[in-house]
Design a protein around this motif. Structure first.
Motif, PDB file in Angstrom:
ATOM      1  N   ASP A   1      17.749  24.428  20.421  1.00  0.00           N
ATOM      2  CA  ASP A   1      16.709  25.459  20.488  1.00  0.00           C
ATOM      3  C   ASP A   1      17.069  26.647  19.603  1.00  0.00           C
ATOM      4  N   ASN A   2      16.150  27.606  19.559  1.00  0.00           N
ATOM      5  CA  ASN A   2      16.329  28.786  18.719  1.00  0.00           C
ATOM      6  C   ASN A   2      17.306  29.763  19.358  1.00  0.00           C
ATOM      7  N   LEU A   3      18.258  30.242  18.575  1.00  0.00           N
ATOM      8  CA  LEU A   3      19.139  31.295  19.048  1.00  0.00           C
ATOM      9  C   LEU A   3      18.455  32.643  18.820  1.00  0.00           C
ATOM     10  N   PRO A   4      18.621  33.600  19.722  1.00  0.00           N
ATOM     11  CA  PRO A   4      17.962  34.898  19.564  1.00  0.00           C
ATOM     12  C   PRO A   4      18.505  35.687  18.381  1.00  0.00           C
ATOM     13  N   ILE A   5      17.807  36.759  18.044  1.00  0.00           N
ATOM     14  CA  ILE A   5      18.068  37.530  16.831  1.00  0.00           C
ATOM     15  C   ILE A   5      19.472  38.145  16.800  1.00  0.00           C
ATOM     16  N   GLU A   6      20.081  38.388  17.965  1.00  0.00           N
ATOM     17  CA  GLU A   6      21.410  39.013  17.996  1.00  0.00           C
ATOM     18  C   GLU A   6      22.439  38.182  17.224  1.00  0.00           C
ATOM     19  N   TYR A   7      22.338  36.855  17.322  1.00  0.00           N
ATOM     20  CA  TYR A   7      23.284  35.995  16.608  1.00  0.00           C
ATOM     21  C   TYR A   7      23.134  36.153  15.099  1.00  0.00           C
ATOM     22  N   THR A   8      21.914  36.295  14.639  1.00  0.00           N
ATOM     23  CA  THR A   8      21.664  36.491  13.206  1.00  0.00           C
ATOM     24  C   THR A   8      22.232  37.830  12.747  1.00  0.00           C
ATOM     25  N   ILE A   9      21.992  38.872  13.525  1.00  0.00           N
ATOM     26  CA  ILE A   9      22.459  40.209  13.154  1.00  0.00           C
ATOM     27  C   ILE A   9      23.987  40.255  13.065  1.00  0.00           C
ATOM     28  N   LEU A  10      24.655  39.630  14.029  1.00  0.00           N
ATOM     29  CA  LEU A  10      26.117  39.656  14.060  1.00  0.00           C
ATOM     30  C   LEU A  10      26.737  38.583  13.181  1.00  0.00           C
ATOM     31  N   GLY A  11      25.925  37.629  12.718  1.00  0.00           N
ATOM     32  CA  GLY A  11      26.442  36.583  11.842  1.00  0.00           C
ATOM     33  C   GLY A  11      27.401  35.642  12.539  1.00  0.00           C
ATOM     34  N   ILE A  12      27.114  35.272  13.769  1.00  0.00           N
ATOM     35  CA  ILE A  12      28.013  34.400  14.525  1.00  0.00           C
ATOM     36  C   ILE A  12      27.279  33.144  14.975  1.00  0.00           C
ATOM     37  N   LYS A  13      28.049  32.098  15.158  1.00  0.00           N
ATOM     38  CA  LYS A  13      27.520  30.840  15.664  1.00  0.00           C
ATOM     39  C   LYS A  13      28.273  30.509  16.945  1.00  0.00           C
ATOM     40  N   PRO A  14      27.554  30.315  18.060  1.00  0.00           N
ATOM     41  CA  PRO A  14      28.254  30.125  19.338  1.00  0.00           C
ATOM     42  C   PRO A  14      28.922  28.761  19.437  1.00  0.00           C
ATOM     43  N   LYS A  15      30.047  28.737  20.115  1.00  0.00           N
ATOM     44  CA  LYS A  15      30.733  27.493  20.450  1.00  0.00           C
ATOM     45  C   LYS A  15      30.203  26.990  21.795  1.00  0.00           C
ATOM     46  N   PRO A  16      30.400  25.713  22.078  1.00  0.00           N
ATOM     47  CA  PRO A  16      29.990  25.213  23.393  1.00  0.00           C
ATOM     48  C   PRO A  16      30.692  25.967  24.523  1.00  0.00           C
ATOM     49  N   PHE A  17      30.002  26.091  25.640  1.00  0.00           N
ATOM     50  CA  PHE A  17      30.552  26.778  26.812  1.00  0.00           C
ATOM     51  C   PHE A  17      31.363  25.795  27.654  1.00  0.00           C
ATOM     52  N   ASP A  18      32.434  26.314  28.300  1.00  0.00           N
ATOM     53  CA  ASP A  18      33.249  25.466  29.156  1.00  0.00           C
ATOM     54  C   ASP A  18      33.529  26.166  30.487  1.00  0.00           C
TER      55      ASP A  18
END
Length: 830
Positions: free
Chosen positions: A160-177
């Motif tokens: 799905d679409n990641l919200p705008i905060e990820y674009t602004i900070l330039g980060i890609k989330p890792k899977p959660f554990d």
């Protein structure tokens, strides 16, 4: 002039185009930004297919944006819950796991290194790893359900679409554990700011005060009556007045500065200042109100629960509201968005709420360290170490190591410039089994008070007040979390750690924790006040960072005025803004100050005389009273404490507890202003001065016209977003500041930073709800700004007006109530 510009641009077409570009740039950027936001909108309708699913799931979002999840089995239900939460809260979940593990530097930059160092020093990740990686768990099913939930979260990340905060900070989330979830769950159980600041500041003031008693500044409930949970419920006989031995205790403790400890105290100031300046995107629990009304006292004839936990205001808010159902299970709950089990919930059988118990399960120790050893009693022991590097945004690592004594981690090791004796943190969580995930799982499955009590009794920390009501008419209160027993020592200040004489030697058994079940008076109230003034086995009278008794006494005062209460009346009480201390305080002020010297001072007195004690936006009395409260407190203590200590004092509850006693005690030596040599001021002198200073303050900070001295022109509430500090676009993410009813230590407890003269509320009710088992499907709730933290969602900030105006909405529970809803998302197996 316009003709000249036209001629100029005709001769220079390039400049004309450049001028047009400059003029239209803000509009262009506006449309580009919001166009990008729109592309990242969550998909609330349609179908999700996954091989992780084993049955169909339907997620219906009602008009308020609350998801109602109905599944054919538990695995699919929790997968859908994880996916649904991620749609609304994935960036909040990103911050939650990074807070719990001390990994904020990687996305926010090196200014967050001190915060990460402190968070890692709390050993949240360490204890989470130990708990999550146990070979055997109390309830293996709980961990399976956590895994299914995380699979849903991670499916969202992949599709799905990641919200705008990820674009602004330039980060890609890792899977959660698992560790991501548990680390944050442990973080929310640690109210570190209160204990660390209070104990440190007590020690500082004890060393620095001359001719004054530090215990007067840190009285807890030494001088309070009619303010404890077990002894002061509505209709219960009032307690006797505080005995004179407290005054004798105060006189004996008046001291001169302790010169031998001046260097230690100087460094302790660094510790308190460091903790106060930590940058935390999500704050832990603050306080709360809760009350229960039995069938004999409710108009519906059913048991009623009312609860509003207080947490720092934020965007998105603290709780995620959702209904979840699968065969054998249903709950309407309020979740931390990284945990699959609700902390607060209800169903047709039972309801529970919680407030902070505020018992003292945090102590600080001054340690004696020699190399890799620390002194304990008559011998020396080896420090143990926890190592976990901090990662920068560029991927490079900063080594991190913290030493650990028998008391706990050394929290001063990473404070720049700290040169005093190291200080360790004792926290019950580090020394006890604390299976919080297993507890939450079993609480959700429990069918009765006995089962709920049994499950929650396994909590080691934090201390919580549980409130319970059920369909059979039962109401109950019980305290959970453990009460540490110290060998000796005053737990209100920093303790000597090298002798062993101040160590924790045990805990009050959970079975002896305070409890009230179906009282004859039919009502139970809690508001983070002292739990009891009687001894607990092996402990004596419990110590705690008790919040001021104002809210508790106001609630008790209201609820004992009528025999029976309706759901609507109980909901209205949650919006109450009356200052319970004001009538007594104003009677004293107006008796002492008959007239003022200046026109503004006269106006202050005139407004106070006619005020009805409520804090509403149009109220003049609220603005004048709260400023007068602050000015009097400043004139009373600034000479003894100094500006820095005075501001730090405002970060803990003790200033309010102390002020209540100061006002009632004209003989306190604190009333004398040390800045006026040769003059001894009385309480009346300071009150008279404060009246004039209040007029000047309001003129300078609100308006030269007293008619504009209103609460809305002084006080606002704000729900700040972690990216709200960004230039240009930051304000888009924040909600507020907005005028609102509410104030400090009223039932609608929207607190501001008084000593810093910051009148913007930073904490308050994180949700409000009233569950009436006589009118179950008419039960009501409030959520401060709504469920979604996604800027592209139609539910972003959609409930803020209801919250500000104190409007409860009906909780939609049954399928008939929910109907078709606003959006429908189907999940099915591949």
């Amino acid at each position: 002039m316009l003709d000249k510009v036209k001629k100029f641009t005709r001769k220079r077409p390039f400049l004309s185009l450049f001028l047009i570009f400059i003029l239209t740039l803000p509009v262009t950027l506006h449309f580009l930004f919001w166009g990008l936001v729109a592309l990242k909108a969550p998909n609330y309708q349609g179908e999700i297919v996954s091989d992780k699913l084993t049955s169909k799931v339907t997620v219906i979002r009602d008009e308020a944006g609350i998801p109602h999840i109905v599944a054919g089995d538990a695995k699919s239900a929790y997968f859908a819950l994880g996916y649904t939460m991620a749609q609304d809260r994935i960036f909040q979940m990103e911050l939650q796991r990074r807070i719990g593990k001390g990994e904020l530097t990687e996305i926010f930059g090196e200014k967050l290194i001190p915060t990460d160092q402190f968070l890692k020093s709390l050993l949240l990740k360490k204890t989470a790893e130990e708990y999550a990686n146990q070979k055997e768990h109390i309830y293996p099913e709980a961990w399976n359900q956590l895994d299914w939930f995380l699979e849903g979260v991670n499916h969202f990340l992949s599709e799905d679409n990641l919200p705008i905060e990820y674009t602004i900070l330039g980060i890609k989330p890792k899977p959660f554990d698992r560790v991501d979830a548990i680390s944050f769950l442990f973080y929310m159980g640690f109210s570190f700011a209160e204990g660390i600041k209070s104990d440190s500041l007590y020690t500082i003031m004890e060393s620095e005060l001359k001719g004054r008693s530090a215990s007067e500044l840190f009285p807890r409930y030494d001088f309070e009556t009619n303010a404890t949970i077990l002894e002061t419920q509505p209709g219960v006989q009032r307690l006797a007045k505080a005995k004179d031995f407290y005054l004798e205790k105060q006189r004996k403790e008046i001291s001169s500065p302790n010169r031998s400890k001046i260097q230690d105290v100087t460094n302790l100031k660094q510790l308190v200042s460091f903790v106060g300046q930590l940058q935390l995107p999500i704050e832990p629990l603050e306080g709360s109100n809760s009350w229960l009304v039995g069938p004999s006292r409710s108009e519906s004839g059913g048991a009623v629960l009312a609860n509003d936990p207080h947490i720092a205001l934020s965007n998105p808010g603290a709780w995620y509201e959702a209904y979840i159902e699968y065969p054998g299970y249903e709950n309407y709950g309020y979740f931390l968005s990284i945990i699959p089990f609700p902390l607060i919930a209800h169903n047709r059988e039972k309801a529970w709420g919680l407030t902070m118990l505020e018992q003292d399960d945090v102590n600080l120790y001054l340690e004696t360290i020699d190399g890799s050893k620390f002194k304990s009693g008559t011998g020396w022991k080896d420090l143990t170490y926890y190592r976990d590097p901090i990662r920068r945004k560029d991927g490079t690592e900063i080594p991190f190591e913290v030493g650990i004594t028998n008391h706990g981690p050394l929290i001063t090791e990473h404070i720049t410039g700290f040169k005093g004796r190291p200080v360790s943190l004792y926290w019950a969580h580090h020394h006890l089994q604390n299976p919080l995930l297993d507890v939450l799982f079993q609480m959700g499955k429990s069918k009765s008070f006995t089962e709920l009590d049994s499950a929650s009794s396994m909590i080691g920390a934090p201390g919580l007040n549980f409130s319970y009501a059920d369909k059979n008419g039962n109401i109950a209160y019980y305290a959970v979390g453990r009460f540490p027993i110290l060998k000796s020592g005053n737990s209100r200040k920093i303790l000597e750690g090298s002798t062993g004489e101040n160590d924790v030697i045990g805990y009050v058994p959970a079975k002896n924790n305070p409890k009230i079940i179906n009282p004859k008076n039919g009502i139970i109230v809690t508001a983070n006040n002292q739990v009891t003034n009687k001894a607990l086995p092996g402990l004596g009278k419990p110590e705690g960072n008790w919040q001021p008794p104002d809210r508790f006494q106001r609630l008790v005062g209201i609820l004992e005025t009528k025999e029976k209460w309706s759901l609507e009346e109980l909901a209205a009480i949650q919006n109450d803004t009356v200052s319970s201390f004001a009538p007594e305080y104003l009677d004293l002020i107006l008796s002492a100050v008959k007239d003022a010297k200046t026109p503004n001072g006269k106006k202050v007195l005139g407004i106070l005389k006619t005020w009805n004690f409520e804090h509403f936006p149009e109220s003049q009395g609220a603005a004048v009273y709260d400023v007068f409260f602050y000015i009097t407190l400043r004139e009373l203590l600034i000479d003894e404490m100094g500006t820095a200590n005075f501001e730090l004092y405002g970060d803990i509850a003790e200033y309010w507890n102390a002020y209540r006693h100061f006002v009632r005690n004209p003989d306190s030596t604190f009333w004398d202003d040390l800045r006026t040599e040769g003059i001894t001021e009385s309480r009346d002198d300071i009150l008279k001065r404060a009246v004039e200073e209040t007029g000047r303050y309001l003129e300078n900070h609100v308006s030269a016209s007293p008619s504009l001295w209103t609460w809305k022109n002084l006080y606002k509430i704000k729900h700040p977003h972690p990216l709200g500090v960004l230039p240009v676009i930051g304000g888009i993410f924040d909600i507020g500041p907005l005028p609102s009813a509410g104030g400090a230590e009223v039932v609608n407890n929207l607190k501001y930073k008084l000593m810093k003269e910051d009148w913007t509320a930073f904490a308050g009710p994180s949700k409000r709800r009233v569950i009436d088992y006589g009118r179950f499907e008419e039960s009501v709730t409030q959520l401060p700004i709504g469920n979604s933290g996604n800027l592209a969602s139609p539910f972003y900030g959609n409930l803020v007006e209801e919250y500000i105006n104190g409007v409860h909405r009906k909780i939609l529970y049954s399928k008939e109530q929910v109907g078709e809803g606003r959006f429908r998302l189907e999940f099915r197996p591949r």
